[in-house]
Design a protein around this motif. Structure first.
Motif, PDB file in Angstrom:
ATOM      1  N   LEU A   2      36.374   4.436  51.936  1.00  0.00           N
ATOM      2  CA  LEU A   2      35.122   4.221  51.204  1.00  0.00           C
ATOM      3  C   LEU A   2      35.297   4.534  49.720  1.00  0.00           C
ATOM      4  N   ILE A   3      35.982   5.624  49.418  1.00  0.00           N
ATOM      5  CA  ILE A   3      36.216   6.009  48.023  1.00  0.00           C
ATOM      6  C   ILE A   3      37.041   4.949  47.310  1.00  0.00           C
ATOM      7  N   VAL A   4      38.131   4.532  47.934  1.00  0.00           N
ATOM      8  CA  VAL A   4      39.009   3.523  47.326  1.00  0.00           C
ATOM      9  C   VAL A   4      38.252   2.211  47.129  1.00  0.00           C
ATOM     10  N   ALA A   5      37.476   1.801  48.119  1.00  0.00           N
ATOM     11  CA  ALA A   5      36.723   0.547  48.014  1.00  0.00           C
ATOM     12  C   ALA A   5      35.687   0.628  46.901  1.00  0.00           C
ATOM     13  N   PHE A   6      35.019   1.771  46.783  1.00  0.00           N
ATOM     14  CA  PHE A   6      34.012   1.930  45.730  1.00  0.00           C
ATOM     15  C   PHE A   6      34.658   1.822  44.354  1.00  0.00           C
ATOM     16  N   VAL A   7      35.752   2.518  44.147  1.00  0.00           N
ATOM     17  CA  VAL A   7      36.450   2.461  42.856  1.00  0.00           C
ATOM     18  C   VAL A   7      36.962   1.051  42.602  1.00  0.00           C
ATOM     19  N   SER A   8      37.466   0.404  43.639  1.00  0.00           N
ATOM     20  CA  SER A   8      38.027  -0.933  43.519  1.00  0.00           C
ATOM     21  C   SER A   8      36.972  -1.981  43.165  1.00  0.00           C
ATOM     22  N   ALA A   9      35.722  -1.704  43.456  1.00  0.00           N
ATOM     23  CA  ALA A   9      34.668  -2.644  43.102  1.00  0.00           C
ATOM     24  C   ALA A   9      34.422  -2.676  41.591  1.00  0.00           C
ATOM     25  N   PHE A  10      34.847  -1.639  40.892  1.00  0.00           N
ATOM     26  CA  PHE A  10      34.584  -1.545  39.453  1.00  0.00           C
ATOM     27  C   PHE A  10      35.828  -1.632  38.587  1.00  0.00           C
ATOM     28  N   ILE A  11      36.982  -1.395  39.164  1.00  0.00           N
ATOM     29  CA  ILE A  11      38.251  -1.466  38.439  1.00  0.00           C
ATOM     30  C   ILE A  11      39.144  -2.420  39.224  1.00  0.00           C
ATOM     31  N   SER A  12      40.022  -3.089  38.555  1.00  0.00           N
ATOM     32  CA  SER A  12      40.937  -4.028  39.201  1.00  0.00           C
ATOM     33  C   SER A  12      41.574  -3.409  40.441  1.00  0.00           C
TER      34      SER A  12
END
Length: 187
Positions: free
Chosen positions: A79-89
């Protein structure tokens, strides 16, 4: 490789220009493309987060997750990785978190291979949850607007992306972790 990727890329561009297969305008128009500039900016943000120490702090927080049962820790990590990935490449996210997981895997006594596949899957799915999360979405939006269609909203496809993310997390925690081999040799 004996030739770096950037040398090959510029070599191809120069070859196409010299042979007349593309006009000079066509040869360099990618550098002025909004999607190209946005992708570069997102990569710079990712590097800035790493250089500032924010990623190291995040790694320390993620390490604490692994005091929980493994299925819950992997779910939260995804969930953390997906959330960050939604805003950064998503590519930058994988590069950054790869370093974090290489460092913490021995500390939490988990095989690195059990972390890398969930990392990759969640970054890909998270990146598909927003317009800026993956370069593909930015390029498609750029092509659509150049064809006269309206811009995509930044979170236009977040709903379907969130459904895929939930399905991926469920699959990974119920089935996927059992299928990932525990490699004997760590990085």
């Amino acid at each position: 490789e004996w030739l770096p990727v950037d040398v090959v890329s510029f070599g191809i561009m120069v070859t196409l220009l010299v042979t007349g297969l593309v006009t000079p305008q066509q040869g360099i128009m990618g550098f002025g493309n909004q999607a190209t500039i946005t992708i570069l900016a997102l990569m710079i943000v990712g590097i800035g987060l790493e250089q500032s120490g924010a990623i190291r702090l995040l790694g320390q927080k993620i390490q604490k997750l692994f005091t929980l049962p493994i299925w819950l820790a992997i779910s939260l990590m995804m969930l953390i990785v997906a959330f960050v990935s939604a805003f950064i490449s998503s590519t930058a996210v994988v590069i950054v978190f790869l370093r974090v997981f290489i460092e913490i895997a021995p500390k939490i006594n988990i095989n690195l291979s059990k972390l890398l596949i969930p990392l990759s899957f969640s970054a890909i799915i998270g990146g598909s949850c927003s317009l800026m999360g993956t370069s593909t979405n930015l390029i498609v939006n750029s092509i659509a607007t150049s064809q006269g269609l309206s811009d995509l909203a930044i979170f236009e496809f977040s709903g379907i992306g969130a459904l895929f993310l939930v399905a991926t997390i469920i699959y990974m925690t119920v089935i996927g972790l059992r299928l990932i081999p525990a490699r004997a040799k760590q990085l």
